[in-house]
Design a protein around this motif. Structure first.
Motif, PDB file in Angstrom:
ATOM      1  N   LEU A  71       7.551 -11.059  17.146  1.00 32.77           N
ATOM      2  CA  LEU A  71       7.826 -10.621  18.509  1.00 32.77           C
ATOM      3  C   LEU A  71       8.601 -11.701  19.240  1.00 32.77           C
ATOM      4  O   LEU A  71       8.214 -12.871  19.221  1.00 32.77           O
ATOM      5  CB  LEU A  71       6.511 -10.339  19.246  1.00 32.77           C
ATOM      6  CG  LEU A  71       6.623 -10.016  20.734  1.00 32.77           C
ATOM      7  CD1 LEU A  71       7.363  -8.696  20.954  1.00 32.77           C
ATOM      8  CD2 LEU A  71       5.240  -9.979  21.367  1.00 32.77           C
ATOM      9  N   VAL A  72       9.685 -11.284  19.903  1.00 32.13           N
ATOM     10  CA  VAL A  72      10.469 -12.195  20.730  1.00 32.13           C
ATOM     11  C   VAL A  72      10.622 -11.545  22.100  1.00 32.13           C
ATOM     12  O   VAL A  72      11.093 -10.411  22.195  1.00 32.13           O
ATOM     13  CB  VAL A  72      11.862 -12.470  20.119  1.00 32.13           C
ATOM     14  CG1 VAL A  72      12.680 -13.377  21.029  1.00 32.13           C
ATOM     15  CG2 VAL A  72      11.733 -13.069  18.734  1.00 32.13           C
ATOM     16  N   ILE A  73      10.209 -12.260  23.140  1.00 30.94           N
ATOM     17  CA  ILE A  73      10.413 -11.821  24.517  1.00 30.94           C
ATOM     18  C   ILE A  73      11.272 -12.882  25.183  1.00 30.94           C
ATOM     19  O   ILE A  73      10.892 -14.053  25.239  1.00 30.94           O
ATOM     20  CB  ILE A  73       9.076 -11.644  25.265  1.00 30.94           C
ATOM     21  CG1 ILE A  73       8.224 -10.576  24.582  1.00 30.94           C
ATOM     22  CG2 ILE A  73       9.336 -11.278  26.730  1.00 30.94           C
ATOM     23  CD1 ILE A  73       6.851 -10.385  25.178  1.00 30.94           C
ATOM     24  N   THR A  74      12.444 -12.452  25.664  1.00 30.43           N
ATOM     25  CA  THR A  74      13.411 -13.372  26.245  1.00 30.43           C
ATOM     26  C   THR A  74      13.679 -12.976  27.685  1.00 30.43           C
ATOM     27  O   THR A  74      13.893 -11.801  27.978  1.00 30.43           O
ATOM     28  CB  THR A  74      14.741 -13.326  25.459  1.00 30.43           C
ATOM     29  OG1 THR A  74      14.471 -13.499  24.076  1.00 30.43           O
ATOM     30  CG2 THR A  74      15.693 -14.401  25.919  1.00 30.43           C
ATOM     31  N   ASP A  75      13.702 -13.976  28.562  1.00 23.98           N
ATOM     32  CA  ASP A  75      14.052 -13.728  29.953  1.00 23.98           C
ATOM     33  C   ASP A  75      14.931 -14.882  30.444  1.00 23.98           C
ATOM     34  O   ASP A  75      15.135 -15.850  29.724  1.00 23.98           O
ATOM     35  CB  ASP A  75      12.787 -13.588  30.822  1.00 23.98           C
ATOM     36  CG  ASP A  75      11.952 -14.851  30.836  1.00 23.98           C
ATOM     37  OD1 ASP A  75      12.388 -15.836  31.456  1.00 23.98           O
ATOM     38  OD2 ASP A  75      10.872 -14.853  30.234  1.00 23.98           O
ATOM     39  N   ALA A  76      15.439 -14.758  31.656  1.00 26.24           N
ATOM     40  CA  ALA A  76      16.310 -15.784  32.220  1.00 26.24           C
ATOM     41  C   ALA A  76      15.583 -16.588  33.289  1.00 26.24           C
ATOM     42  O   ALA A  76      16.198 -17.114  34.210  1.00 26.24           O
ATOM     43  CB  ALA A  76      17.572 -15.143  32.794  1.00 26.24           C
ATOM     44  N   GLY A  77      14.276 -16.687  33.154  1.00 29.39           N
ATOM     45  CA  GLY A  77      13.485 -17.451  34.112  1.00 29.39           C
ATOM     46  C   GLY A  77      13.657 -18.943  33.903  1.00 29.39           C
ATOM     47  O   GLY A  77      14.402 -19.390  33.020  1.00 29.39           O
ATOM     48  N   PRO A  78      12.942 -19.744  34.712  1.00 25.61           N
ATOM     49  CA  PRO A  78      13.115 -21.197  34.660  1.00 25.61           C
ATOM     50  C   PRO A  78      12.572 -21.847  33.399  1.00 25.61           C
ATOM     51  O   PRO A  78      12.876 -22.995  33.108  1.00 25.61           O
ATOM     52  CB  PRO A  78      12.344 -21.682  35.892  1.00 25.61           C
ATOM     53  CG  PRO A  78      11.340 -20.614  36.158  1.00 25.61           C
ATOM     54  CD  PRO A  78      11.992 -19.329  35.725  1.00 25.61           C
TER      55      PRO A  78
END
Length: 102
Positions: free
Chosen positions: A85-92
């Motif tokens: 599982l990979v969860i990617t976001d553009a958070g800090p």
């Protein structure tokens, strides 16, 4: 002993988590980009604990993303027949010292 819950699919648990948290993503003007392989990935045991972890990971990705952005969720089966599982976001992101302790 698989417990009372028996055998569940990781894909089912992840889809349920996405469904639970989609309103939160919409409220924050975020797109959830989902890529889940349609392969069987059985998960014996404590489904509630895994569901809680999935909810927490996805909730944090949504919480720390900028409005108008995207959270990418990918689940695939590895060659070793394990769920990846990979969860990617553009958070800090996470402080590197904290990440090293986890």
């Amino acid at each position: 002993d698989l417990g009372a819950q028996g055998m569940r699919e990781v894909t089912d648990l992840l889809r349920q988590s996405i469904n639970r948290l989609s309103p939160y993503a919409l409220q924050n003007n975020l797109n959830l980009a989902v890529d889940i392989q349609n392969e069987a990935m059985p998960l014996p045991g404590r489904n509630e604990a895994v569901a809680h972890v999935l909810d927490a990971l996805l909730s944090n990705a949504i919480k720390f993303s900028r409005p108008g952005g995207s959270v990418h969720i990918r689940l695939e089966k590895t060659r070793a027949q394990e769920a990846h599982l990979v969860i990617t976001d553009a958070g800090p992101g996470m402080d590197q010292r904290l990440a090293a302790r986890i």
